[in-house]
Design an enzyme around this catalytic site. Structure first.
Site, PDB file in Angstrom:
ATOM      1  N   ASP A 115       0.906  -1.176  -0.137  1.00 57.22           N
ATOM      2  CA  ASP A 115      -0.215  -0.086   0.092  1.00 57.22           C
ATOM      3  C   ASP A 115       0.646   1.569   0.001  1.00 57.22           C
ATOM      4  OD1 ASP A 115      -2.612   1.767   0.210  1.00 57.22           O
ATOM      5  OD2 ASP A 115      -2.024   1.886   2.258  1.00 57.22           O
ATOM      6  N   SER A 116       0.085   2.698  -0.143  1.00 56.18           N
ATOM      7  CA  SER A 116       1.208   3.659   0.395  1.00 56.18           C
ATOM      8  C   SER A 116       1.938   3.754   1.303  1.00 56.18           C
ATOM      9  CB  SER A 116       0.198   4.585  -0.063  1.00 56.18           C
ATOM     10  OG  SER A 116      -1.165   4.638   0.793  1.00 56.18           O
ATOM     11  N   TYR A 175      -1.231   8.534  -2.474  1.00 54.61           N
ATOM     12  CA  TYR A 175      -0.949   8.869  -3.627  1.00 54.61           C
ATOM     13  C   TYR A 175      -1.880   9.091  -4.200  1.00 54.61           C
ATOM     14  CZ  TYR A 175       2.357   4.517  -3.744  1.00 54.61           C
ATOM     15  OH  TYR A 175       3.443   3.578  -3.449  1.00 54.61           O
ATOM     16  N   GLY A 176      -3.122   9.203  -3.391  1.00 56.09           N
ATOM     17  CA  GLY A 176      -4.725   9.357  -3.931  1.00 56.09           C
ATOM     18  C   GLY A 176      -4.538  10.619  -4.861  1.00 56.09           C
ATOM     19  N   CYS A 220      -4.350  -1.712  -1.760  1.00 55.20           N
ATOM     20  CA  CYS A 220      -4.150  -0.313  -2.014  1.00 55.20           C
ATOM     21  C   CYS A 220      -5.334   0.012  -2.986  1.00 55.20           C
ATOM     22  CB  CYS A 220      -2.789   0.791  -2.684  1.00 55.20           C
ATOM     23  SG  CYS A 220      -3.004   2.034  -2.791  1.00 55.20           S
ATOM     24  N   ASN A 221      -6.374   0.660  -3.550  1.00 64.21           N
ATOM     25  CA  ASN A 221      -7.559   0.605  -4.282  1.00 64.21           C
ATOM     26  C   ASN A 221      -6.996   1.841  -5.214  1.00 64.21           C
ATOM     27  OD1 ASN A 221      -9.598  -0.310  -3.049  1.00 64.21           O
ATOM     28  ND2 ASN A 221      -9.202   0.556  -1.329  1.00 64.21           N
ATOM     29  N   THR A 222      -6.363   2.798  -5.063  1.00 63.54           N
ATOM     30  CA  THR A 222      -5.748   3.798  -6.237  1.00 63.54           C
ATOM     31  C   THR A 222      -4.928   3.005  -6.432  1.00 63.54           C
ATOM     32  OG1 THR A 222      -5.715   5.385  -3.923  1.00 63.54           O
ATOM     33  CG2 THR A 222      -4.142   6.113  -5.468  1.00 63.54           C
ATOM     34  N   GLU A 259      -2.622   8.413   7.854  1.00 59.92           N
ATOM     35  CA  GLU A 259      -0.840   8.129   7.540  1.00 59.92           C
ATOM     36  C   GLU A 259      -0.369   9.531   9.067  1.00 59.92           C
ATOM     37  OE1 GLU A 259      -0.474   5.425   6.006  1.00 59.92           O
ATOM     38  OE2 GLU A 259       1.094   5.811   6.132  1.00 59.92           O
ATOM     39  N   CYS A 290     -11.015   3.154   0.136  1.00 60.72           N
ATOM     40  CA  CYS A 290      -9.531   2.803   0.528  1.00 60.72           C
ATOM     41  C   CYS A 290      -9.372   2.256   1.331  1.00 60.72           C
ATOM     42  CB  CYS A 290      -9.152   5.131   0.650  1.00 60.72           C
ATOM     43  SG  CYS A 290      -7.532   4.509   1.441  1.00 60.72           S
ATOM     44  N   HIS A 297      -6.817   2.561   4.182  1.00 59.15           N
ATOM     45  CA  HIS A 297      -6.989   3.638   5.503  1.00 59.15           C
ATOM     46  C   HIS A 297      -8.229   3.996   6.094  1.00 59.15           C
ATOM     47  CE1 HIS A 297      -3.508   4.543   3.289  1.00 59.15           C
ATOM     48  NE2 HIS A 297      -2.995   5.488   4.812  1.00 59.15           N
TER      49      HIS A 297
HETATM   50  N1  DGL Z   1      -4.819   3.229   1.147  1.00 61.20           N
HETATM   51  C1  DGL Z   1      -4.953   3.465  -0.063  1.00 61.20           C
HETATM   52  C2  DGL Z   1      -5.446   3.277  -0.736  1.00 61.20           C
HETATM   53  O1  DGL Z   1      -6.638   1.844  -0.915  1.00 61.20           O
HETATM   54  C3  DGL Z   1      -4.444   4.940  -0.470  1.00 61.20           C
HETATM   55  C4  DGL Z   1      -4.405   5.920  -0.025  1.00 61.20           C
HETATM   56  C5  DGL Z   1      -3.317   7.174  -0.555  1.00 61.20           C
HETATM   57  O2  DGL Z   1      -2.358   7.063  -0.248  1.00 61.20           O
HETATM   58  O3  DGL Z   1      -3.499   8.443  -0.802  1.00 61.20           O
HETATM   59  O4  DGL Z   1      -6.556   4.068  -2.274  1.00 61.20           O
END
Ligand code: DGL
Length: 267
Positions: free
Chosen positions: A12-13, A44-45, A75-77, A153, A185, A187
């Site tokens: 993940d990020s 990462y978003g 990580c969805n992104t 984070e 996400c 997080h």
């Molecule tokens: N946890 C990540 C997701 O599922 C990335 C969140 C991020 O870094 O913006 O998208």
């Protein structure tokens, strides 16, 4: 080493993907897991597609050096921006984050489902597209959350700052009258109580981490790759920066003595 004895790679990020690791540990206790959180480049978003593809390739290369047998995108992104591009580039099976649409559709009586996710994930409409494939009567209310993952984070899990961000992100969704919401996400489950405090009993939250862990299990089983060791698997956490902060946040979900932490250099 037999392929089945190799660890599972997860990334993940940052710390968000630990919500997926948590489910994997419960479902597959005998699996060894190597986790990479790219804390140096989080969040990462709002990154570009090109950046996310490059980061994902670097992380896959790192996890390959750890001899993983499967790489789960927690990580969805990265799933939204990079999965389709990189999936044909490696001989290791890759698993993207589940969308959770099927589960949410089974819960929602209004057939109106919110998706909370990063701007990149929302811009790629991965949840809306899957919903359209499954059931055209489903209405998906997409809510980009610009600041949430970054706040989480930084360890901001309660207090005024996170409450103000969640209040702003839940208000339009509540107005739209959804009865079910997906954490798009990884997080966000860290602050589920904050979401619930604004949505009350009117919204049921779906965390696709469980479904993702189930898919990982099914994939390993199908390929004869389930670890047959008798003892519980190890969990190695790697972070690309501030490994201590990552470890602190990890203890919100995992027993402090259940993992080791190191800093990783990606190239
Ligand atoms: N946890 C990540 C997701 O599922 C990335 C969140 C991020 O870094 O913006 O998208």
């Amino acid at each position: 080493m037999a392929d089945s004895a190799r660890p599972i790679g997860v990334f993940d990020s940052g710390v968000g993907g630990l919500t997926v690791v948590n489910k994997l540990r419960h479902l597959l206790p005998h699996e060894d897991i190597v986790y990479l959180g790219d804390t140096k480049r989080n969040p990462y978003g709002a990154r570009t597609k090109e950046e996310l593809i490059r980061f994902t390739r670097e992380i896959i290369a790192f996890l390959k050096t750890r001899h993983v047998k499967l790489i789960a995108f927690a990580c969805n992104t990265a799933t939204a921006a990079a999965y389709d591009t990189v999936v044909g580039e490696t001989d290791i099976p890759l698993l993207g984050m589940c969308r959770g649409i099927k589960t949410a559709a089974g819960i929602s009586s209004e057939k109106r489902i919110a998706v909370f996710a990063t701007p990149v994930t929302i811009a790629n409409h991965i949840h809306r597209n899957e919903a359209a494939r499954l059931d055209k009567t489903l209405e998906i209310v997409e809510q980009p959350c610009a600041t949430l993952a970054g706040l989480i984070e930084r360890g901001c899990l309660e207090g005024e700052e996170i409450r103000a961000a969640v209040a702003a992100d839940t208000a339009p969704v509540l107005k739209a009258g959804v009865d079910t919401a997906i954490f798009g996400c990884t997080h966000y489950p860290f602050v589920q109580p904050v979401f619930e405090s604004f949505c009350g009993d009117s919204v049921v939250f779906v965390d696709p981490a469980h479904e993702t862990a189930l898919q990982a299990s099914a994939l390993l089983k199908k390929r004869g790759l389930l670890n047959e060791q008798k003892q519980n698997g190890y969990l190695q956490l790697f972070f690309t920066a501030e490994a201590g902060r990552g470890a602190d946040l990890a203890t919100h979900l995992l027993e402090p003595d259940s993992f080791t932490v190191r800093e990783a250099l990606l190239s």
